[in-house]
Design an enzyme around this catalytic site. Structure first.
Site, PDB file in Angstrom:
ATOM      1  N   CYS A  88      49.720  52.315  16.211  1.00  0.00           N
ATOM      2  CA  CYS A  88      48.322  52.713  16.022  1.00  0.00           C
ATOM      3  C   CYS A  88      48.240  54.171  15.578  1.00  0.00           C
ATOM      4  O   CYS A  88      48.863  55.044  16.179  1.00  0.00           O
ATOM      5  CB  CYS A  88      47.577  52.521  17.349  1.00  0.00           C
ATOM      6  SG  CYS A  88      45.866  53.071  17.287  1.00  0.00           S
ATOM      7  N   CYS A 136      44.797  59.791  21.287  1.00  0.00           N
ATOM      8  CA  CYS A 136      44.047  58.905  22.193  1.00  0.00           C
ATOM      9  C   CYS A 136      44.755  58.760  23.531  1.00  0.00           C
ATOM     10  O   CYS A 136      45.987  58.697  23.593  1.00  0.00           O
ATOM     11  CB  CYS A 136      43.909  57.535  21.526  1.00  0.00           C
ATOM     12  SG  CYS A 136      42.970  56.362  22.509  1.00  0.00           S
ATOM     13  N   CYS A 168      46.419  54.455  25.376  1.00  0.00           N
ATOM     14  CA  CYS A 168      47.763  53.871  25.517  1.00  0.00           C
ATOM     15  C   CYS A 168      48.746  54.957  25.936  1.00  0.00           C
ATOM     16  O   CYS A 168      48.597  56.119  25.556  1.00  0.00           O
ATOM     17  CB  CYS A 168      48.245  53.276  24.193  1.00  0.00           C
ATOM     18  SG  CYS A 168      47.314  51.830  23.665  1.00  0.00           S
ATOM     19  N   GLN A 189      38.794  39.670  34.005  1.00  0.00           N
ATOM     20  CA  GLN A 189      40.166  39.939  33.540  1.00  0.00           C
ATOM     21  C   GLN A 189      40.095  40.488  32.109  1.00  0.00           C
ATOM     22  O   GLN A 189      39.274  40.037  31.312  1.00  0.00           O
ATOM     23  CB  GLN A 189      41.021  38.669  33.591  1.00  0.00           C
ATOM     24  CG  GLN A 189      41.171  38.070  34.990  1.00  0.00           C
ATOM     25  CD  GLN A 189      42.019  38.914  35.940  1.00  0.00           C
ATOM     26  OE1 GLN A 189      42.708  39.854  35.534  1.00  0.00           O
ATOM     27  NE2 GLN A 189      41.946  38.615  37.227  1.00  0.00           N
ATOM     28  N   PHE A 221      38.809  37.390  47.444  1.00  0.00           N
ATOM     29  CA  PHE A 221      38.544  38.373  46.376  1.00  0.00           C
ATOM     30  C   PHE A 221      38.300  37.574  45.086  1.00  0.00           C
ATOM     31  O   PHE A 221      38.943  37.783  44.066  1.00  0.00           O
ATOM     32  CB  PHE A 221      39.703  39.364  46.216  1.00  0.00           C
ATOM     33  CG  PHE A 221      40.088  40.080  47.487  1.00  0.00           C
ATOM     34  CD1 PHE A 221      39.446  41.255  47.843  1.00  0.00           C
ATOM     35  CD2 PHE A 221      41.082  39.580  48.320  1.00  0.00           C
ATOM     36  CE1 PHE A 221      39.782  41.918  49.028  1.00  0.00           C
ATOM     37  CE2 PHE A 221      41.424  40.234  49.495  1.00  0.00           C
ATOM     38  CZ  PHE A 221      40.778  41.415  49.850  1.00  0.00           C
ATOM     39  N   ASP A 263      43.434  37.908  45.284  1.00  0.00           N
ATOM     40  CA  ASP A 263      43.499  38.776  44.100  1.00  0.00           C
ATOM     41  C   ASP A 263      42.719  40.060  44.405  1.00  0.00           C
ATOM     42  O   ASP A 263      41.633  40.282  43.858  1.00  0.00           O
ATOM     43  CB  ASP A 263      42.886  38.024  42.903  1.00  0.00           C
ATOM     44  CG  ASP A 263      42.914  38.843  41.618  1.00  0.00           C
ATOM     45  OD1 ASP A 263      43.600  39.885  41.567  1.00  0.00           O
ATOM     46  OD2 ASP A 263      42.232  38.442  40.655  1.00  0.00           O
ATOM     47  N   CYS A 296      47.158  43.838  40.944  1.00  0.00           N
ATOM     48  CA  CYS A 296      47.167  44.815  39.845  1.00  0.00           C
ATOM     49  C   CYS A 296      47.833  46.113  40.309  1.00  0.00           C
ATOM     50  O   CYS A 296      47.691  47.135  39.646  1.00  0.00           O
ATOM     51  CB  CYS A 296      45.732  45.087  39.379  1.00  0.00           C
ATOM     52  SG  CYS A 296      44.632  45.600  40.708  1.00  0.00           S
TER      53      CYS A 296
HETATM   54  C1  LIG Z   1      40.938  42.228  40.930  1.00  0.00           C
HETATM   55  S1  LIG Z   1      39.297  41.635  41.161  1.00  0.00           S
HETATM   56  C2  LIG Z   1      39.599  39.909  41.115  1.00  0.00           C
HETATM   57  C3  LIG Z   1      38.412  39.039  40.945  1.00  0.00           C
HETATM   58  C4  LIG Z   1      38.691  37.598  40.567  1.00  0.00           C
HETATM   59  N1  LIG Z   1      39.750  36.996  41.332  1.00  0.00           N
HETATM   60  C5  LIG Z   1      38.984  37.490  39.083  1.00  0.00           C
HETATM   61  O1  LIG Z   1      40.132  37.220  38.707  1.00  0.00           O
HETATM   62  O2  LIG Z   1      38.066  37.647  38.280  1.00  0.00           O
HETATM   63  C6  LIG Z   1      39.059  42.026  42.841  1.00  0.00           C
HETATM   64  C7  LIG Z   1      37.771  41.539  43.439  1.00  0.00           C
HETATM   65  O3  LIG Z   1      37.740  41.956  44.807  1.00  0.00           O
HETATM   66  C8  LIG Z   1      36.411  42.314  45.135  1.00  0.00           C
HETATM   67  N2  LIG Z   1      36.496  43.216  46.294  1.00  0.00           N
HETATM   68  C9  LIG Z   1      36.785  44.535  46.313  1.00  0.00           C
HETATM   69  N3  LIG Z   1      36.799  45.005  47.569  1.00  0.00           N
HETATM   70  C10 LIG Z   1      36.509  43.951  48.380  1.00  0.00           C
HETATM   71  C11 LIG Z   1      36.379  43.796  49.782  1.00  0.00           C
HETATM   72  N4  LIG Z   1      36.558  44.822  50.618  1.00  0.00           N
HETATM   73  N5  LIG Z   1      36.081  42.573  50.275  1.00  0.00           N
HETATM   74  C12 LIG Z   1      35.914  41.522  49.450  1.00  0.00           C
HETATM   75  N6  LIG Z   1      36.017  41.607  48.103  1.00  0.00           N
HETATM   76  C13 LIG Z   1      36.310  42.809  47.569  1.00  0.00           C
HETATM   77  C14 LIG Z   1      35.859  42.945  43.870  1.00  0.00           C
HETATM   78  O4  LIG Z   1      34.439  42.879  43.848  1.00  0.00           O
HETATM   79  C15 LIG Z   1      36.509  42.090  42.793  1.00  0.00           C
HETATM   80  O5  LIG Z   1      35.680  41.008  42.435  1.00  0.00           O
END
Ligand SMILES: C[S@@+](CC[C@H](N)C(=O)[O-])C[C@H]1O[C@@H](n2cnc3c(N)ncnc32)[C@H](O)[C@@H]1O
Length: 409
Positions: A59, A65, A68, A242, A269, A337, A363
């Site tokens: 790029c 930038c 990246c 995502q 989550f 997640d 992540c």
């Molecule tokens: C990495 S995202 C994953 C969401 C979903 N699994 C996806 O793939 O789209 C993490 C999620 O955890 C939620 N989250 C963050 N802190 C939290 C908490 N203390 N209790 C419950 N959920 C929470 C966020 O709102 C978010 O939706």
């Protein structure tokens, strides 16, 4: 005074690190570099002996930038490095696992990006934050973003003209959806009648699906629908999604393989249902998520969909009030997640709950490894880890993993 260093390894941010430690951005292991040391940072940097893994960045914006960090490295090098980051995080906890081949999202596949926009005397400056954080770099030829997102940057500029302040930087999150462009703006002028009217007119003029301003929906011309399996969901403005559809599919496939055959699944989550809704094609799902607006969106998506098994939702803070072992006992698989902080409290309860299978999507390899250690100490086996790279050329690393209760068979 010019000094010379040999790079030993890359740190978590993707910077080269030499003895000291000395940090040398955008260098690679084995390279001899020279420059002037300011604190621990090597500046005016020159690569004296390039690595054979060094490539011409694809790029043209890469030099300025900040989007990246690793375009100067060969794709195979980046892929191996990301797998190694996970292996090293696990080893630091005394763990090892079978590493599946990494999955990397293609170029130009990001479906969501936050564009920084500043008003200037002449108009606006829009792009990604530069390597020096107070700069903004224009990115008309960005290799990360879906071309439809790049084509939408003028919309971000137009919104800054209407509601950006001279002092601040507007953060305009652009998301591609089935209904068109979903735009969520943060950091703009406070809403008043004239601004609201102007923004509503801009929504029409640019054919946006939805425009929200500091969390408030200004106008919705079309539902900004995301498709999770067979279900269409309208996530709340700016809600987690995502980064690439390709990465979402890779994570989903890993989760499906991890929990194969499960009939009652807890998805913790759960967000707006990225995993819950596809999983509901074959199993009953209880989706738990901290943001009530996301569980509402998930629930509505499930109610509109056809042919799915039962999905129940619960809005709950899983850091403060994790699901307890007696709440977990009816599930034969658990998907989790969490955000970057990991899921320490929830994992402590999962350790007690002795569920047959856990699919853990993460992540952050460091908090993942910490939580993995808790599970393994309790008697789970970490069967495999799949690294999924939807943040191509960045130092960010994501993964999915399978744990089963009991010793390895
Ligand atoms: C990495 S995202 C994953 C969401 C979903 N699994 C996806 O793939 O789209 C993490 C999620 O955890 C939620 N989250 C963050 N802190 C939290 C908490 N203390 N209790 C419950 N959920 C929470 C966020 O709102 C978010 O939706």
């Amino acid at each position: 005074m010019t000094q010379y260093f040999t790079i030993n390894r890359l740190g978590h941010q993707g910077d080269g690190i030499a003895d000291g430690p000395v940090y040398a951005p955008r260098t690679l292991p084995g390279e001899v570099v020279s420059g002037t040391l300011i604190g621990q940072l090597l500046t005016d940097l020159r690569v004296e002996t390039p690595s054979d893994q060094r490539v011409k960045p694809p790029c043209r914006h890469y030099k300025a930038c900040g989007g990246c960090q690793l375009q100067h490295a060969a794709d195979d090098f980046v892929a191996d490095w990301k797998v190694e980051v996970v292996r090293t995080a696990l080893a630091a906890q005394g763990l090892e696992a079978q590493m599946r081949p990494i999955h990397t999202s293609p170029e130009r596949s990001r479906r969501r990006a936050t564009i920084a926009v500043r008003r200037t005397k002449k108009g606006t400056l829009a792009g990604f934050h530069g390597r020096a954080s107070d700069t903004i770099t224009k990115i008309p030829d960005c290799h990360l973003l879906d071309p439809a997102l790049i084509a939408a940057i003028p919309v971000a500029e137009a919104l800054a003209i209407l509601g950006g302040s001279r002092k601040g930087v507007l953060a305009v999150t652009l998301t591609l959806s089935e209904g068109g462009l979903d735009v969520a703006v943060k950091g703009g002028k406070p809403l008043d009648g004239p601004l609201e009217l102007a923004l509503a007119q801009a929504t029409e003029k640019h054919g946006l699906a939805r425009l929200s301003w500091d969390g408030e929906v200004i106008a919705m011309r079309q539902p900004p629908m995301q498709r999770f399996g067979g279900a269409g969901v309208v996530p709340p403005p700016g809600a987690f999604l995502q980064a690439t559809k390709d990465g979402e599919q890779a994570l989903l496939q890993a989760v499906l393989q991890a929990i194969q055959g499960a009939k009652r699944i807890a998805d913790l989550f759960a967000g707006s249902g990225t995993f819950s809704l596809p999983l509901a094609e074959n199993a009953e799902v209880h989706a738990v998520e901290g943001e009530a607006a996301m569980t509402d969106a998930l629930d509505q998506g499930w109610r509109r969909a056809q042919g799915l098994k039962r999905v129940t939702t619960e809005s709950r803070d899983l850091f403060r009030r994790p699901l307890m072992p007696d709440e977990l006992k009816s599930f034969d698989a658990v998907v989790l997640d969490p955000p970057r902080a990991g899921a320490e409290a929830q994992v402590a309860e999962l350790a007690q709950a002795q569920r047959p299978v856990i699919a853990y999507v993460s992540c952050n390899p460091v908090t993942f490894a910490r939580d993995a250690k808790t599970l393994v100490n309790a008697g789970y086996t970490l069967e495999w880890v799949q690294v999924v790279d939807q943040f191509r050329w960045s130092s960010h690393t994501e993964l999915a993993a399978r744990f089963v209760w009991g010793p390895a068979s």
